[in-house]
Design an enzyme around this catalytic site. Structure first.
Site, PDB file in Angstrom:
ATOM      1  N   PHE A 181      10.394  -1.192   0.423  1.00 52.93           N
ATOM      2  CA  PHE A 181       8.959  -0.812  -0.822  1.00 52.93           C
ATOM      3  C   PHE A 181       8.135  -0.577   0.096  1.00 52.93           C
ATOM      4  O   PHE A 181       8.413  -1.045   1.444  1.00 52.93           O
ATOM      5  CB  PHE A 181       9.235  -2.438  -0.852  1.00 52.93           C
ATOM      6  CG  PHE A 181       8.420  -2.713  -2.140  1.00 52.93           C
ATOM      7  CD1 PHE A 181       7.573  -1.813  -2.843  1.00 52.93           C
ATOM      8  CD2 PHE A 181       6.995  -3.447  -1.659  1.00 52.93           C
ATOM      9  CE1 PHE A 181       7.072  -2.084  -3.714  1.00 52.93           C
ATOM     10  CE2 PHE A 181       6.213  -3.243  -2.315  1.00 52.93           C
ATOM     11  CZ  PHE A 181       5.764  -3.179  -3.596  1.00 52.93           C
ATOM     12  N   GLN A 182       7.270   0.163  -0.698  1.00 52.59           N
ATOM     13  CA  GLN A 182       6.169   0.992   0.426  1.00 52.59           C
ATOM     14  C   GLN A 182       6.527   1.503   1.803  1.00 52.59           C
ATOM     15  O   GLN A 182       5.166   1.548   2.165  1.00 52.59           O
ATOM     16  CB  GLN A 182       5.015  -0.401   0.591  1.00 52.59           C
ATOM     17  CG  GLN A 182       4.582  -1.052  -1.328  1.00 52.59           C
ATOM     18  CD  GLN A 182       3.376  -2.394  -1.090  1.00 52.59           C
ATOM     19  OE1 GLN A 182       2.771  -2.613  -0.248  1.00 52.59           O
ATOM     20  NE2 GLN A 182       2.548  -2.092  -2.597  1.00 52.59           N
ATOM     21  N   GLU A 190      -9.057   1.252  -0.884  1.00 51.11           N
ATOM     22  CA  GLU A 190      -8.561   2.188   0.174  1.00 51.11           C
ATOM     23  C   GLU A 190      -9.605   3.303   1.230  1.00 51.11           C
ATOM     24  O   GLU A 190      -9.899   3.530   2.363  1.00 51.11           O
ATOM     25  CB  GLU A 190      -7.053   1.837   0.832  1.00 51.11           C
ATOM     26  CG  GLU A 190      -6.132   0.625   0.721  1.00 51.11           C
ATOM     27  CD  GLU A 190      -5.640   0.382  -0.674  1.00 51.11           C
ATOM     28  OE1 GLU A 190      -6.097   1.033  -0.995  1.00 51.11           O
ATOM     29  OE2 GLU A 190      -4.762  -0.159  -0.816  1.00 51.11           O
ATOM     30  N   LYS A 195       6.072  -4.284  10.640  1.00 52.30           N
ATOM     31  CA  LYS A 195       5.642  -6.038  10.329  1.00 52.30           C
ATOM     32  C   LYS A 195       6.051  -6.542  11.356  1.00 52.30           C
ATOM     33  O   LYS A 195       5.689  -7.861  12.261  1.00 52.30           O
ATOM     34  CB  LYS A 195       5.998  -5.986   8.700  1.00 52.30           C
ATOM     35  CG  LYS A 195       5.185  -7.628   8.144  1.00 52.30           C
ATOM     36  CD  LYS A 195       6.263  -7.723   6.799  1.00 52.30           C
ATOM     37  CE  LYS A 195       5.531  -8.934   6.297  1.00 52.30           C
ATOM     38  NZ  LYS A 195       5.429  -9.679   4.873  1.00 52.30           N
ATOM     39  N   MET A 198     -22.168  21.557  -9.315  1.00 51.30           N
ATOM     40  CA  MET A 198     -22.497  22.492  -8.073  1.00 51.30           C
ATOM     41  C   MET A 198     -21.329  23.710  -8.759  1.00 51.30           C
ATOM     42  O   MET A 198     -21.160  24.890  -8.918  1.00 51.30           O
ATOM     43  CB  MET A 198     -21.441  22.033  -7.263  1.00 51.30           C
ATOM     44  CG  MET A 198     -21.803  23.377  -6.391  1.00 51.30           C
ATOM     45  SD  MET A 198     -23.085  23.579  -5.952  1.00 51.30           S
ATOM     46  CE  MET A 198     -24.488  23.158  -3.951  1.00 51.30           C
TER      47      MET A 198
END
Lengths: 188, 577
Positions: B111-112, B49, B161, B483
């Protein structure tokens, strides 16, 4: 300390720290207070007190906040606050141009031998007794924050068991001509 | 017309003109992925993602249109926090749609589930948690409006949802499309105050040693042309910050290049010595100012920005103008004309010759490699610059390779440089280049990456290979987090702590091939040009060239962190004997 009456310019609640009052009109939506508190936290601004409630128009709430301007310059605070999409209008209220009120509730130790003294002070300050216990009183006092400071100070000598203040709320003072000292820093 | 939240969401995106979504489906966002099949919107399936977010940013940088990413709830939402913060810091217009658990499950540790709007609130321009299907079209309209107007930025829309699932009655709504947005607390600025613009014009006409300090806001405001008009009218030299590379052509005689910590000597010093800094869409970032109290101590400041909070945030301007850079500069050009134009200016030939003296004395410089030594990264970049079309889009990661690219590339066109300036996000370049190529398929797109950066997001080359997005990647492999190594060498007594990565692990050529790309390894100077030409000729798949570079090479000039810009260190061989 001498008790002050209403209308006297506020003492700074904490000496040496400069406070300003901001009246912030916001959309009445979930999470708006979090956005403001989060902004202040991440940019290192200090909020001294905060009071929030819906306005006459239920779509909006008014937040009265007392901010510490030594932590950051006031204009920068206002401009960052103004960037929040849910913030509609910010008005800075100078103490001399605002009417301010705060509510204090205090439970103070008052055994029968000193209860009379406490009740006498309640009378002097126009406070109210909300609850009477065996050896304690719960008192409420509404007024200018400096008056509440004085009352709280006096109660301390009797032994404060619990104290809760609301933080100040304020509206601009009306002038006789026109309400010109309303200074919207951002017009809606 | 009766519809459901999922259909309404996709339809709203279509009406906003979205042509591509970068995303990855999952449980909570599943119902929205069904109508995507029937939509003309292209969906690009990423492998992580974070990649979706950076692709959306790269797309926005290259096209000026808002990038769109869509992912599911919980870990997908947390994975996209980095791109959101990156876009917030660099004012990139982006709309991110995240799935969320059903409204009834909110707050139950489902969940999630994660508090996506809570987590992303400090790194978005604004965010929304939509709880009613009927709010979807209006919210999408508002999200795009906020993301693209004023100071652009990322906006997140979190969608539970149940309100997008056609099997759930809560998803039902009567379709509508709002004609306009009604956001009483959001009024983006337009033109600046004419009085302030006139005072700015007066200051410009009085100045003897002025410099235009052009920032990323020039590009956001589509103001590159009018910037050039202002510079040419007044004959004032222009520095372009890391975020503004390309906003003014490097080939122009008035171009001074990049200022800041790794800016060139002339850009840094001309700002220090100026008597007037005309800051246009720039924000006095610490990487530009160095130690603020000693930054350009004798300069008056004109500061133009669409975000009023930037005016005076770091340095108090003598004239602050809140407004859109393009509109304000147009008015400034007009005001200067009314005040007599270029003829009303003092003689600035002494300033010009001082500047050209610095340019001659301290050009960007490096020592070429000796036979048998590893490649010099600057040499690779010069070759890449010279062998690609001038309108090539180049995206970089973060670190030494980023600074060398910004220094050695010649940017002659706006929107050809894409990098992570404010947040400094390692791993930015590969997904950003993919997003840019999707937005500008007509252009050649190169990612210049370091070996450290490449290992963070290289998996998105699988996306590029699968979707036939022919980006090209130059990995400057010096086997170190370069760096950090440079700072440890210079400021930590060469005590190298946890910076060695190995040149051979992974095998970049094999890794590229495993991801469906052409992999090429280059170890000697004479192989550089042929490899680049070979890559340029491949247009059906991504190409990765690994260049083995010299780890001892450091980025110069350099102003050490926290030091004054007067303490600029040049390449050691340029120091006075």
């Amino acid at each position: 300390m001498v008790a002050t009456t209403d209308g006297v310019p506020a003492n700074d609640p904490t000496p040496g720290v400069q406070h300003h009052i901001l009246s912030v009109l916001v959309e009445n939506r979930p999470g708006v207070l979090t956005r403001i508190a989060g902004l202040f936290a991440r940019r290192g601004y200090n909020i001294h007190s905060l009071a929030v409630a819906p306005t006459e128009d239920e779509r909006f709430s008014r937040i009265t906040m007392v901010v510490d301007v030594l932590s950051s310059p006031l204009p920068q605070m206002i401009l960052q606050l103004d960037k929040l999409v849910n913030v509609i209008e910010i008005t800075e209220l100078a103490p001399s141009e605002a009417v301010e009120r705060e509510l204090l509730m205090v439970t103070v130790s008052a055994t029968p031998d000193i209860r009379g003294q406490v009740i006498e002070l309640v009378g002097v300050f126009d406070a109210r007794i909300l609850n009477v216990g065996h050896d304690a009183l719960t008192i409420s006092l509404e007024g200018h924050p400096s008056k509440l400071d004085d009352f709280e100070q006096l109660m301390r000598s009797y032994g404060i068991l619990a104290v809760q203040r609301t933080g100040r709320v304020a509206l601009p003072k009306l002038t006789h001509a026109e309400s010109e000292d309303r200074r919207p820093l951002r017009s809606a | 017309m009766q519809t459901n939240g999922g259909e309404a969401l996709i339809r709203s995106l279509e009406l906003e003109g979205v042509e591509v979504i970068f995303g990855l489906p999952g449980g909570a966002i599943l119902p929205v992925y069904d109508p995507i099949i029937d939509s003309p919107i292209r969906h690009i399936l990423v492998r992580h993602e974070q990649g979706a977010g950076h692709m959306a940013e790269g797309y926005a940088h290259a096209t000026g249109r808002p990038g769109v990413a869509m992912v599911t709830s919980g870990p997908a939402a947390t994975n996209i926090v980095t791109p959101l913060c990156d876009a917030y810091m660099d004012s990139v217009p982006m709309v991110v749609i995240t799935g969320q658990v059903p409204t009834a499950a909110l707050g139950t540790d489902a969940f999630q589930e994660c508090d996506t709007t809570g987590i992303t609130q400090p790194v978005t321009k604004h965010n929304f948690l939509v709880t009613e299907a009927a709010d979807i079209p209006r919210t999408i309209r508002e999200a795009f409006h906020i993301a693209t107007t004023g100071r652009p930025g990322p906006v997140l829309v979190d969608i539970p949802k149940d309100i997008v699932d056609p099997r759930n009655p809560r998803s039902a709504l009567e379709w509508y499309w709002p004609e306009s947005v009604d956001l009483p607390g959001y009024q983006p600025l337009g033109a600046g105050d004419p009085e302030a613009i006139r005072r700015a014009a007066e200051l410009i006409l009085e100045a003897r040693q002025p410099v235009i300090y052009a920032g990323g806001g020039i590009l956001k405001a589509r103001a590159a042309e009018v910037l050039r008009e202002l510079a040419e009218l007044t004959d004032i030299p222009v520095v372009t910050t890391l975020m503004a590379r390309g906003a003014f052509p490097d080939s122009h005689p008035l171009a001074l290049g990049m200022p800041g910590m790794h800016g060139n000597y002339t850009a840094v010093t001309s700002m220090q010595e100026s008597d007037l800094l005309i800051a246009l869409g720039s924000r006095f970032d610490d990487r530009v100012t160095g130690k603020v109290p000693s930054f350009a101590p004798n300069a008056k400041i004109i500061h133009v920005d669409i975000d009023r909070a930037e005016l005076g945030k770091v340095r108090r301007p003598d004239v602050g103008i809140a407004g859109d850079c393009r509109l304000v500069i147009e008015e400034m050009v007009r005001a200067i004309g009314e005040l007599g134009g270029a003829d009303a200016q003092p003689d600035r030939s002494a300033w010009r010759s001082t500047i050209s003296g610095w340019q001659e004395r301290y050009p960007l410089s490096y020592l070429p490699s000796e036979p048998g030594e590893l490649l010099k990264p600057q040499f690779v970049l010069e070759q890449l610059r010279d062998l690609t079309p001038s309108d090539t889009i180049v995206a970089s990661g973060v670190g030494q390779h980023q600074m060398w690219t910004s220094q050695y590339w010649q940017f002659d066109h706006p929107y050809t440089w894409i990098n992570s300036g404010g947040l400094g996000t390692m791993g930015f370049s590969v997904p950003a280049a993919i997003g840019a190529k999707v937005g500008r398929p007509d252009r050649m797109v190169w990612a210049v990456d370091g070996d450290g950066c490449f290992q963070m997001t290289a998996q998105e080359l699988v996306t590029a290979a699968a979707e036939r997005i022919p980006v090209k990647v130059a990995v400057l492999n010096n086997a170190y987090l370069g760096m950090v190594r440079q700072w440890q060498e210079m400021f930590y007594e060469e005590r190298y702590s946890e910076v060695y990565l190995s040149p051979d692990l992974p095998d970049y050529k094999m890794w590229a091939e495993a991801m469906g790309c052409v992999g090429i390894r280059v170890e000697s100077p004479e192989e550089v040009a042929p490899a680049i030409e070979k890559a340029n000729a491949i247009n059906d798949k991504p190409v990765v060239i690994e260049f083995r570079t010299d780890s001892r090479e450091k980025v110069f000039p350099m102003v050490p962190a926290g030091a004054s810009n007067d303490e600029i260190m040049v390449e050691p061989h340029q120091e006075e004997a």
